[in-house]
Design a protein around this motif. Structure first.
Motif, PDB file in Angstrom:
ATOM      1  N   CYS A  17       0.923  -1.194  -0.489  1.00 23.04           N
ATOM      2  CA  CYS A  17      -0.192  -0.264   0.174  1.00 23.04           C
ATOM      3  C   CYS A  17       1.380   1.275   0.088  1.00 23.04           C
ATOM      4  N   GLY A  18       0.687   2.292  -1.319  1.00 23.19           N
ATOM      5  CA  GLY A  18       1.305   3.239  -1.130  1.00 23.19           C
ATOM      6  C   GLY A  18       0.710   4.544  -2.135  1.00 23.19           C
ATOM      7  N   ASP A  19       1.336   5.635  -2.348  1.00 22.37           N
ATOM      8  CA  ASP A  19       1.547   6.490  -2.152  1.00 22.37           C
ATOM      9  C   ASP A  19       0.948   6.962  -3.757  1.00 22.37           C
ATOM     10  N   TRP A  26      -3.191   4.750  -0.579  1.00 22.16           N
ATOM     11  CA  TRP A  26      -2.475   4.625   0.466  1.00 22.16           C
ATOM     12  C   TRP A  26      -4.140   4.085   1.291  1.00 22.16           C
ATOM     13  N   GLU A  27      -4.962   3.783   0.631  1.00 22.07           N
ATOM     14  CA  GLU A  27      -6.245   2.755   1.113  1.00 22.07           C
ATOM     15  C   GLU A  27      -6.093   1.139   1.525  1.00 22.07           C
ATOM     16  N   TYR A  64       5.808   3.735  -0.181  1.00 24.62           N
ATOM     17  CA  TYR A  64       4.991   2.379   0.592  1.00 24.62           C
ATOM     18  C   TYR A  64       5.373   1.235   2.225  1.00 24.62           C
ATOM     19  N   TRP A  81      -0.891  -2.696   9.486  1.00 20.97           N
ATOM     20  CA  TRP A  81       0.686  -2.241   8.702  1.00 20.97           C
ATOM     21  C   TRP A  81       2.063  -2.848   9.387  1.00 20.97           C
ATOM     22  N   ASN A  87       8.194   5.008   6.124  1.00 21.98           N
ATOM     23  CA  ASN A  87       8.162   4.594   4.830  1.00 21.98           C
ATOM     24  C   ASN A  87       9.018   3.611   4.197  1.00 21.98           C
TER      25      ASN A  87
END
Length: 102
Positions: A17-19, A26-27, A64, A81, A87
């Motif tokens: 999960c990342g930007d 990030w969802e 991520y 997480w 990150n």
């Protein structure tokens, strides 16, 4: 290529999960799902990996984290997480440029 060695409970999976859109912004419900590999000789079991094409025009550095979540329905409510204040970062190099001649 993303790869991590981690044992998880039955029914769970590992996601990235990342930007960027490819990693869900990030969802957790839109995160990239890794595949489990049980090839004992090659990976010593419990290795999760996957390959993903990322649009380098969008971002040159990707941030991520790995998450553990329900395999079928990952969500913010069931995501665990990766521990750590920072990150992970993936440097993709320089973005492609467009030259406009007038």
């Amino acid at each position: 290529r993303f790869s991590i060695k981690k044992r998880v409970a039955f029914g769970q999976g590992i996601f990235v999960c990342g930007d960027i859109p490819e990693l869900g912004l990030w969802e957790p419900s839109r995160a990239y799902r890794l595949k489990w590999n049980e090839d004992i000789l090659a990976y010593q079991g419990d290795t999760w990996s996957g390959c993903l094409l990322i649009d380098v025009n969008a971002s040159t550095t990707v941030q991520y984290k790995y998450i553990i979540a329900d395999w079928r329905y990952p969500s913010a409510s069931n995501a665990e997480w990766e521990i750590g204040a920072y990150n992970r970062r993936l440097d993709l190099g320089k973005p492609k440029s467009t030259i406009i001649c007038g």
